[in-house]
Design an enzyme around this catalytic site. Structure first.
Site: not given
Ligand code: UDX
Length: 444
Positions: A122, A154-155, A157, A262, A265, A329
Site C-alpha cells: 500500500t 485486499f486480503l 488476515e 491496515c 495505518k 498490531r
C-alpha cells in the site's frame, strides 16, 4: 505457467506466493530476514494464518515454491516480480516506503530484459512512478526494458488464502498493453474479476477501500454511544439499517475500536496524502479520533462501575486485534491493558493463539499473568473483559466462571453474549451500544 519472484514474505507476500504456486506457477520468495527464510525452508510459517502452512508445504513438495535471501537467485529467469514489502507509518502518519525503494534498488542489479515489477504494497499515489525512477537510476548503463505497475492487495488476515483464491476484484493499475497482457495471463483463473485502471487510481483505491471500511466502523461505534444514551439497542438499529441493500449488512458490528495493520495505518496515511495535496484531512482524521474514543469509552465503563481500580483483578479474554490471527498490531487490547495497568489493576490474560506474540510485544510483560485458558484467567477476577471474539469464548460455561471469579461482572467489548442469560446467572453485564439495564415501563 509463469516464473514469479515475490520480494517480502509478510502476510501479503507469503500468501500471494503460496497461492500463485498453488495455481501452477514457479515461485521464488525472497526476504532479507535470514531466520525467516530458514524457517520457511524447513516448512514453518513465522506467523499464524489458517491454511497457510499446508499450502507452503504443498508448494515446496511440488518444487513450485522456494525461498531465498539472494536477489540474484530469486530473480534468475523471472518474468514477474512482486513487491510485497511493509509500508509502516512515519511519525507524522505518512507512509514510509523506504523498504520498497531499497528493494527496487537491489532488484535492478539482477532483473532480465522485459521483467514486469508489480507493486502489491500500500503506497501513496505517485510511488509506482518513483519506483520506476529508482530502478532506472540503479540500472545505470545496463540497457534493460522493464515496467512497474500497481496491483494492490485486499486480503484480510484470518481468511487470507480464501481471499486470494476467491478475489472480489483484482485491481490493475497498468498503462502499457504488454504489461496488462502478462497480468491477465497470470490472473487468467479470475479474468472476470480484473479491473484495469490508471496507476494513480489503483494506488488510491487501496486507501479508499480501507478508509471506507474504517468509516463504517467508526460510524457504528459512534452511534453505539448514542444508543446507550437514548436507550436504543445498536443491534436492532444495525439490523434495521443493514437490510437496506444500499447500505448492506457487512462491517456494521460495533466493538471497542478497530485495529490491525491496515485500517488505522491507511487512514492515517490518507490524512497525510490529503494534506500533502492541499486537501482537507478533517473527515479522515475524525474516523481515527472516534476509534480512539471508542477504546476510552470502554475503559470509562469499567472505571464507572468500580471507581478505584487499584489492586482489582481483571481477566482479559482475547489479545489479537481480531479472531483467527496472532497479530497484535494496533490491537485495542494493548490500549486497554496499558490504561488498566496505569491505574494499578492486576491483569490475567488469555488468548487462544496470540500469547507468544503478546509476551514479546507488551512492555514489561513479565509483570502480567498469562493464563492457559479463559477459566484460568477468571480465577479471582473482579471482572471479565471480553476483548476479541474468538469462537471458543462464545460457548464458555458461565456457571463455572461464576464459581471462579471474585465479582460476577462482565464487560463485553464485542456484544458476544446475551444479557438475559448472564443476568440470570447473577452477573452484571455491560456491552456496547445498549442501555445498561433494560427497563420496560408500561403505562396503562
Ligand atoms: C483489512 C481489510 O479488510 C483488507 O481488505 C485489507 O487488505 C487490509 O485491512 P484486516 O486488517 O485483516 O483487513 O482486518 P479486518 O477483518 O478488515 O478487520 C479490521 C478491524 O475491524 C478489526 O479490528 C475488527 O475487529 C474490526 N471490525 C471488523 C469490527 O469492529 N466490526 C466489523 O463489523 C468488522
Amino acid at each position: 505457467m509463469k516464473q514469479v519472484t515475490i520480494i517480502g514474505t509478510g502476510y501479503v507476500g507469503l500468501v500471494t506466493g503460496a497461492c500463485l504456486a498453488e495455481m501452477g506457477n514457479q515461485v521464488t520468495c525472497l526476504d532479507v530476514d535470514d531466520e525467516k527464510i530458514t524457517q520457511l525452508n524447513s516448512g514453518k510459517v513465522p506467523f499464524f494464518e489458517p491454511g497457510l502452512e499446508e499450502l507452503v508445504k504443498r508448494g515446496r513438495l511440488a518444487k513450485r515454491l522456494c525461498f531465498t535471501t539472494s536477489y540474484e537467485d530469486a530473480l534468475k529467469g523471472a518474468e514477474l516480480c512482486f513487491l510485497a514489502l511493509p509500508t509502516p507509518s512515519n511519525e507524522d502518519g505518512s507512509c514510509d516506503y523506504r523498504y520498497v525503494f531499497a528493494a527496487a534498488q537491489k532488484l535492478a542489479k539482477h532483473i532480465d530484459d522485459g521483467v514486469l515489477i508489480i507493486n502489491k504494497s500500500t503506497i501513496p499515489v505517485g510511488t509506482t512512478e518513483k519506483v520506476r525512477k529508482k530502478i532506472r537510476e540503479a540500472l545505470a548503463d545496463r540497457a534493460v526494458e522493464f515496467d512497474v505497475v500497481s496491483n494492490p492487495e485486499f486480503l484480510q488476515e484470518g481468511s487470507a488464502i480464501y481471499n486470494c483464491m476467491n478475489p472480489d476484484r483484482i485491481i490493475l493499475g497498468v498503462e502499457n498493453p504488454r504489461s496488462q497482457k502478462l497480468l491477465e495471463q497470470l490472473y487468467a483463473p479470475f479474468i472476470e474479476k480484473i479491473q484495469v485502471m490508471d496507476i494513480a487510481s489503483a494506488e488510491l483505491a487501496k486507501y479508499a477501500a480501507n478508509a471506507m471500511l474504517a468509516t463504517r466502523l467508526s460510524f457504528m461505534n459512534h452511534l453505539s454511544g448514542l444508543c446507550e444514551k437514548v436507550g436504543a439497542d445498536i443491534d436492532q438499529v444495525r439490523r434495521a439499517i443493514g437490510s437496506d441493500p444500499r447500505i448492506g449488512d457487512k462491517y456494521l458490528q460495533p466493538g471497542i475500536g478497530f485495529g490491525g495493520s491496515c485500517l488505522p495505518k491507511d487512514v492515517d496515511a490518507l490524512c497525510a496524502i490529503a494534506q500533502e495535496h492541499g486537501h482537507s484531512s478533517d473527515f479522515f482524521r475524525m474516523i481515527l479520533e472516534v476509534n480512539e474514543e471508542q477504546k476510552r469509552a470502554f475503559f470509562e465503563k469499567i472505571e464507572g462501575h468500580f471507581g478505584d481500580l487499584s489492586n482489582l483483578t481483571f481477566a482479559i479474554w482475547g489479545l489479537s486485534f481480531k479472531p483467527n490471527t496472532d497479530d497484535l498490531r494496533q490491537a485495542p487490547s494493548l490500549t486497554l491493558i496499558s490504561m488498566l495497568r496505569e491505574k494499578g489493576a492486576n491483569l490475567r490474560l488469555f488468548d487462544p493463539i496470540a500469547i507468544d506474540q503478546a509476551k514479546k510485544q507488551i512492555e514489561n510483560a513479565s509483570e502480567l499473568t498469562f493464563c492457559v485458558d479463559e477459566y484460568d484467567a477468571a480465577q479471582g477476577a473482579d471482572a471479565i473483559l471480553l476483548i476479541t471474539e474468538w469462537p471458543e469464548f462464545q460457548s464458555v460455561d458461565f456457571q463455572k466462571i461464576g464459581s471462579l471469579v471474585r465479582n460476577k461482572v462482565v464487560f463485553d467489548g464485542r456484544n458476544l453474549y446475551s444479557s438475559s442469560e448472564l443476568e440470570q446467572l447473577g452477573f452484571e453485564y455491560y456491552c456496547i451500544g445498549k442501555p445498561a439495564k433494560q427497563v420496560l415501563e408500561w403505562s396503562i
